[in-house]
Design a protein around this motif. Structure first.
Motif, mmCIF file in Angstrom:
data_model
loop_
_atom_site.group_PDB
_atom_site.id
_atom_site.type_symbol
_atom_site.label_atom_id
_atom_site.label_comp_id
_atom_site.label_asym_id
_atom_site.label_seq_id
_atom_site.Cartn_x
_atom_site.Cartn_y
_atom_site.Cartn_z
ATOM 1 N N ASN A 1 0.824 -1.209 0.000
ATOM 2 C CA ASN A 1 0.000 0.000 0.000
ATOM 3 C C ASN A 1 0.858 1.258 0.000
ATOM 4 O O ASN A 1 0.490 2.282 -0.604
ATOM 5 N N PHE A 2 2.001 1.187 0.669
ATOM 6 C CA PHE A 2 2.937 2.308 0.696
ATOM 7 C C PHE A 2 3.444 2.624 -0.707
ATOM 8 O O PHE A 2 3.437 3.773 -1.153
ATOM 9 N N GLY A 3 3.909 1.592 -1.421
ATOM 10 C CA GLY A 3 4.386 1.800 -2.779
ATOM 11 C C GLY A 3 3.292 2.284 -3.703
ATOM 12 O O GLY A 3 3.526 3.136 -4.579
ATOM 13 N N TYR A 4 2.078 1.775 -3.521
ATOM 14 C CA TYR A 4 0.924 2.170 -4.337
ATOM 15 C C TYR A 4 0.602 3.649 -4.141
ATOM 16 O O TYR A 4 0.439 4.404 -5.095
ATOM 17 N N SER B 1 -2.372 1.598 11.138
ATOM 18 C CA SER B 1 -2.080 2.397 9.941
ATOM 19 C C SER B 1 -3.188 2.304 8.897
ATOM 20 O O SER B 1 -3.300 3.168 8.020
ATOM 21 N N ALA B 2 -4.016 1.268 8.975
ATOM 22 C CA ALA B 2 -5.108 1.131 8.009
ATOM 23 C C ALA B 2 -6.157 2.222 8.181
ATOM 24 O O ALA B 2 -6.894 2.523 7.228
ATOM 25 N N ILE B 3 -6.244 2.846 9.356
ATOM 26 C CA ILE B 3 -7.262 3.875 9.598
ATOM 27 C C ILE B 3 -6.986 5.131 8.766
ATOM 28 O O ILE B 3 -7.842 5.554 7.975
ATOM 29 N N PRO B 4 -5.807 5.772 8.903
ATOM 30 C CA PRO B 4 -5.562 6.940 8.034
ATOM 31 C C PRO B 4 -5.513 6.574 6.560
ATOM 32 O O PRO B 4 -5.875 7.391 5.696
ATOM 33 N N SER B 5 -5.080 5.346 6.258
ATOM 34 C CA SER B 5 -5.032 4.926 4.859
ATOM 35 C C SER B 5 -6.431 4.892 4.254
ATOM 36 O O SER B 5 -6.673 5.443 3.171
ATOM 37 N N ALA B 6 -7.387 4.256 4.957
ATOM 38 C CA ALA B 6 -8.751 4.150 4.447
ATOM 39 C C ALA B 6 -9.416 5.524 4.342
ATOM 40 O O ALA B 6 -10.066 5.835 3.330
ATOM 41 N N ILE B 7 -9.244 6.350 5.371
ATOM 42 C CA ILE B 7 -9.843 7.686 5.332
ATOM 43 C C ILE B 7 -9.245 8.500 4.185
ATOM 44 O O ILE B 7 -9.955 9.216 3.464
ATOM 45 N N GLY B 8 -7.934 8.382 4.004
ATOM 46 C CA GLY B 8 -7.274 9.125 2.933
ATOM 47 C C GLY B 8 -7.792 8.737 1.561
ATOM 48 O O GLY B 8 -8.078 9.602 0.712
ATOM 49 N N LEU C 1 -7.226 -5.963 3.706
ATOM 50 C CA LEU C 1 -6.764 -7.351 3.723
ATOM 51 C C LEU C 1 -5.660 -7.547 4.757
ATOM 52 O O LEU C 1 -5.612 -8.574 5.450
ATOM 53 N N MET C 2 -4.780 -6.555 4.871
ATOM 54 C CA MET C 2 -3.701 -6.615 5.853
ATOM 55 C C MET C 2 -4.257 -6.739 7.276
ATOM 56 O O MET C 2 -3.794 -7.575 8.072
ATOM 57 N N VAL C 3 -5.259 -5.940 7.597
ATOM 58 C CA VAL C 3 -5.847 -5.974 8.935
ATOM 59 C C VAL C 3 -6.471 -7.336 9.220
ATOM 60 O O VAL C 3 -6.279 -7.924 10.293
ATOM 61 N N ILE D 1 -8.132 -1.756 -0.668
ATOM 62 C CA ILE D 1 -8.189 -3.213 -0.556
ATOM 63 C C ILE D 1 -6.977 -3.801 0.168
ATOM 64 O O ILE D 1 -7.142 -4.609 1.099
ATOM 65 N N PRO D 2 -5.719 -3.455 -0.202
ATOM 66 C CA PRO D 2 -4.573 -4.052 0.507
ATOM 67 C C PRO D 2 -4.568 -3.742 1.994
ATOM 68 O O PRO D 2 -4.224 -4.621 2.810
#
Length: 496
Positions: free
Chosen positions: A37-40, A102-109, A193-195, A189-190
């Protein structure tokens, strides 16, 4: 396929128990989805900015040059903030939970990016995905190093870099077929799935033992190594290492066992960014334009992505065979030679009259025809630079950070390393644009060439060889300034 392999050569097999790798690899896979997800998210602007600067975009979302530059660079500020946040989270809630958070700020973003109707939503969404990237960048390498067996830690330590490259490749590929809003939807999605997968993965045994949860640590080690694996020696080594740890005060940071590994890690991350890798990747298309190389953007991305993938995969194969320092020497040398070539070429190339980030390729059509011998050399040099970086200074700085930092300060120091790295990247990326506008590419290339020499010197003088060493042996090295002779790295090779 047989999951059991002898850790040592056949004539020594009786001295070392075997372990099953499947569950360990599953845990690593679950964690490195965060790096995917970081690279994406890092290269998300690549296919999106041309649309947001085009004539058909919603006027409320149209970006001028400065807004587009901020859209790209604000991500790095988010990564730095995420690194600082990981300094607290890693020791407060542990490595595994930090990765999941880290999935929380990622999803909101991604929700803000996908549903944006105002410019602030685009910029804030980009910033939040950067925060998520910073947390994962600081937490995942540490988690992987602490759950890995020492015979596999080198190869597994390159997995974050490899999956980040895969994430970037996925974004480039999807950008050819999906609208920019759907790219944000796919980005969720990544992380989700990670969580889901990490819920079923064990906590770090070192983390559990440091909290006094010995039974849970034993269960975690048995899960990672297999029910028939004798974990006692590994468990005892971790306990001994933890017993030597005390709560670190500011005055104790003056001791070599703490400040030397912290300085090595921070300086390596600092030098890693000063090689110029981030501005080269961010401004690849303008660099090719100013260097008289004419390629369509999708070919640029494909070449760079393929080269990065091949070189990082090669590093994973060689990491526990050639050793960390050998790869760092090779990496520094290749980057130096390629940057020196680019410096000499750019010195003879006239600076274009237009702005670096907005210039059009057709302005250089005549120059390219007059200097046709330069149309291939800059491309080859950039490819060699990226190849050299991705097989050494790219993955090994992440791996060494997780290996050399003492357990007592590992969580905080890893966050500090990430923050220092990406603040440097933010400043350098901005400075690169101004230098290229004022002087052409010659000045930044010359600077990067000097930094590559410093990378060589730093590797020779300051970086220890950690191949085949346990985390406890590495930590003891900074106490005694030498590795124990009874456990030489060559004795740790596995049968192939």
């Amino acid at each position: 396929m047989d999951e059991e392999r002898p850790l040592l050569h056949s004539n020594e097999a009786s001295q070392e128990p075997t372990f099953k790798k499947f569950k360990l690899l599953l845990a690593v896979f679950a964690a490195v989805l965060g790096n995917f997800n970081f690279g994406y998210s890092l290269v998300y602007p690549s296919p999106v900015l041309p649309v947001l600067q085009g004539p058909d975009v919603d006027p409320r979302l149209r970006m001028d040059t400065s807004q587009a530059a901020w859209f790209g660079s604000v991500y790095m500020l988010g990564v730095a903030l995420g690194g600082f946040g990981a300094m607290l989270l890693n020791d407060l809630i542990g490595r595994k939970l930090s990765i999941m958070v880290s999935a929380i700020p990622s999803a909101i973003g991604y929700v803000l990016l996908g549903g944006a109707v105002e410019l602030w939503m685009l910029h804030f969404g980009r910033f939040l995905t950067g925060v998520a990237g910073g947390v994962t960048a600081a937490s995942i390498p540490v988690y992987i190093s602490e759950i890995s067996h020492k015979s596999l830690r080198g190869a597994l330590g390159t997995c974050p870099q490899i999956t980040a490259v895969f994430g970037a490749l996925a974004l480039y590929a999807l950008g050819l077929v999906l609208p920019w809003r759907w790219l944000a939807v796919v980005g969720c999605i990544p992380a989700l799935l990670m969580v889901v997968l990490l819920v079923f993965m064990p906590y770090s045994p070192r983390r559990l033992l440091s909290l006094g949860r010995e039974e849970q640590a034993e269960r975690a080690l048995h899960w990672l190594r297999g029910a028939n694996y004798d974990i006692q020696s590994e468990l005892d080594a971790i306990k001994h290492s933890i017993s030597l740890q005390k709560r670190v005060t500011w005055s104790q940071l003056a001791k070599p066992v703490y400040y030397r590994p912290i300085l090595i890690s921070v300086v390596m991350r600092f030098l890693q960014q000063l090689t110029g890798i981030t501005p080269v990747l961010v401004y690849l298309e303008p660099i090719f334009s100013q260097s008289n190389v004419s390629l369509e953007p999708r070919y640029d991305a494909a070449i760079v992505g393929l080269v990065r993938l091949v070189s990082v995969s090669l590093a994973a194969i060689l990491m526990d065979k050639a050793g960390r320092k050998a790869l760092l020497y090779t990496s520094s040398s290749l980057m130096f030679l390629s940057m020196l070539t680019l410096t000499m070429i750019s010195h003879d190339t006239p600076k274009p009259p237009s702005n670096f980030t907005t210039m059009e390729r057709n302005l250089h059509h005549d120059a390219a025809q007059l200097a046709s011998n330069q149309t291939v050399v800059p491309l080859i040099s950039v490819v060699v630079f990226i190849f050299g970086y991705a097989m050494g200074w790219g993955p090994i700085t992440w791996l060494l950070m997780s290996e050399v930092l003492p357990l007592a300060v590992r969580g905080v120091a890893s966050g500090l390393c990430v923050a220092a790295s990406w603040l440097t990247a933010f400043a350098l990326t901005d400075a690169f644009t101004h230098l290229a506008d004022a002087y052409g590419l010659y000045v930044p290339y010359c600077f990067f060439t000097v930094v590559c020499v410093l990378c060589l010197l730093f590797t020779a003088l300051c970086v220890p060889e950690t191949r085949g060493r346990s985390l406890e042996e590495i930590e003891n090295y900074f106490r005694t300034r030498r590795f124990s002779n009874h456990d030489h790295p060559n004795a740790q090779q596995t049968d192939e």
